[in-house]
Scaffold this active site. Structure first.
Site, PDB file in Angstrom:
ATOM      1  N   GLY A  78       4.514   4.689   0.315  1.00  0.00           N
ATOM      2  CA  GLY A  78       5.653   4.687   1.231  1.00  0.00           C
ATOM      3  C   GLY A  78       5.474   3.833   2.476  1.00  0.00           C
ATOM      4  O   GLY A  78       6.360   3.808   3.341  1.00  0.00           O
ATOM      5  N   GLN A  79       4.321   3.097   2.568  1.00  0.00           N
ATOM      6  CA  GLN A  79       4.147   2.265   3.754  1.00  0.00           C
ATOM      7  C   GLN A  79       5.220   1.187   3.775  1.00  0.00           C
ATOM      8  O   GLN A  79       5.672   0.735   2.713  1.00  0.00           O
ATOM      9  CB  GLN A  79       2.766   1.599   3.729  1.00  0.00           C
ATOM     10  CG  GLN A  79       1.607   2.561   3.876  1.00  0.00           C
ATOM     11  CD  GLN A  79       0.299   1.904   3.454  1.00  0.00           C
ATOM     12  OE1 GLN A  79       0.042   0.772   3.822  1.00  0.00           O
ATOM     13  NE2 GLN A  79      -0.488   2.611   2.680  1.00  0.00           N
ATOM     14  N   GLU A  80       5.579   0.750   4.989  1.00  0.00           N
ATOM     15  CA  GLU A  80       6.711  -0.167   5.146  1.00  0.00           C
ATOM     16  C   GLU A  80       6.593  -1.384   4.218  1.00  0.00           C
ATOM     17  O   GLU A  80       7.556  -1.777   3.563  1.00  0.00           O
ATOM     18  CB  GLU A  80       6.791  -0.608   6.599  1.00  0.00           C
ATOM     19  CG  GLU A  80       8.177  -1.074   6.960  1.00  0.00           C
ATOM     20  CD  GLU A  80       8.309  -1.361   8.443  1.00  0.00           C
ATOM     21  OE1 GLU A  80       7.402  -0.985   9.229  1.00  0.00           O
ATOM     22  OE2 GLU A  80       9.330  -1.974   8.797  1.00  0.00           O
ATOM     23  N   LYS A  81       5.371  -1.943   4.124  1.00  0.00           N
ATOM     24  CA  LYS A  81       5.213  -3.165   3.327  1.00  0.00           C
ATOM     25  C   LYS A  81       5.389  -2.901   1.825  1.00  0.00           C
ATOM     26  O   LYS A  81       5.605  -3.821   1.050  1.00  0.00           O
ATOM     27  CB  LYS A  81       3.870  -3.834   3.627  1.00  0.00           C
ATOM     28  CG  LYS A  81       2.655  -2.985   3.347  1.00  0.00           C
ATOM     29  CD  LYS A  81       1.388  -3.806   3.558  1.00  0.00           C
ATOM     30  CE  LYS A  81       0.163  -3.086   3.059  1.00  0.00           C
ATOM     31  NZ  LYS A  81      -0.556  -2.249   3.960  1.00  0.00           N
ATOM     32  N   LEU A  82       5.274  -1.631   1.422  1.00  0.00           N
ATOM     33  CA  LEU A  82       5.402  -1.313  -0.011  1.00  0.00           C
ATOM     34  C   LEU A  82       6.838  -0.926  -0.402  1.00  0.00           C
ATOM     35  O   LEU A  82       7.172  -0.874  -1.582  1.00  0.00           O
ATOM     36  CB  LEU A  82       4.468  -0.156  -0.386  1.00  0.00           C
ATOM     37  CG  LEU A  82       2.972  -0.378  -0.156  1.00  0.00           C
ATOM     38  CD1 LEU A  82       2.202   0.912  -0.423  1.00  0.00           C
ATOM     39  CD2 LEU A  82       2.454  -1.477  -1.086  1.00  0.00           C
TER      40      LEU A  82
END
Ligand code: G3D
Ligand code: MG
Length: 201
Positions: A78-82
């Site tokens: 769920g990290q922004e880059k993912l």
């Protein structure tokens, strides 16, 4: 010959049993997605490291209305880059589980934007959304009705099925109810889609 082929095919499908439901689990990083997945799969608390790619587990329910149904659950980082990758997992999914940290007031708006964007995308149009209001064990956890408002779930189209389930992934409280509700919504959606198709023919 045609009808015997059809009979053979349908009895083969019956023997195979119900097809597993494909579920994608999304939410901001640290909301508790992987903890939810492992709790459901192993029926115990497992400390998870931050998810870089995805985890996937198949779970067969052994009780309740969904007894005998298998869920293939994809837990996506769920990290922004993912997050741009989410759409490759939601293609052809039966249901979306969106996990929120019920005490993370600061990032609730960020969660709202991501959830609404995902639920409204044309590919996911009408795919049932089960929101898990996680970390209910912590003081200050927002209750389901507050979370429903903060995530603007009422802004989804009236025929879009959704439900907010309070839960604690550490103890497992609320997770069987969550799967049961998800199953009900998926079945309801399938029935509605079938009758719409029939009416169009
Ligand atoms: P993610 O997969 O959504 O990124 P994780 O989140 O499952 O990795 O969980 C992030 C942190 O939240 C973990 O703590 C985990 O133990 C904790 N957590 C998950 N669910 C709950 C819950 O219901 N209650 C509480 N109190 N904590 C929860 P750490 O300390 O390992 O970062
Ligand atoms: Mg994770």
């Amino acid at each position: 010959m045609g009808s015997s082929f059809t009979r053979q095919t349908s009895s083969l499908l019956e023997n195979l049993g119900p097809q597993p439901l494909h579920i994608v689990m999304l939410g901001l990083d640290a909301a508790g997605k992987t903890t939810v997945l492992f709790r459901i799969k192993f029926d115990q608390y497992c400390n998870a490291v931050p998810t870089v790619g995805f985890n996937c587990e198949k779970v067969k329910l052994t009780s309740g209305k969904a007894k005998g149904t298998s869920f293939v659950i994809w837990d996506v980082g769920g990290q922004e880059k993912l997050r741009p990758l989410w759409k490759s997992y939601t293609r052809n999914t039966d249901g979306i589980v969106f996990v929120v940290d019920s005490v993370d007031a600061e990032r609730m708006e960020e969660a709202r934007i991501e959830l609404i964007r995902t639920a409204r995308s044309s590919e996911n149009s009408g795919v049932p959304v089960l929101v898990i209001a996680n970390k209910q064990d912590l003081p200050g956890a927002k209750d389901p009705s507050e979370i429903e408002k903060l995530l603007s779930l009422h802004e989804l189209s009236p025929n879009h099925l959704w439900h907010v389930q309070p839960a604690c992934a550490i103890t497992g409280d609320g997770l069987s109810e969550a799967l049961e509700k998800l199953y009900e919504m998926v079945q309801k959606k399938k029935k509605t889609s079938k009758s719409t198709l029939k009416r169009r023919r």
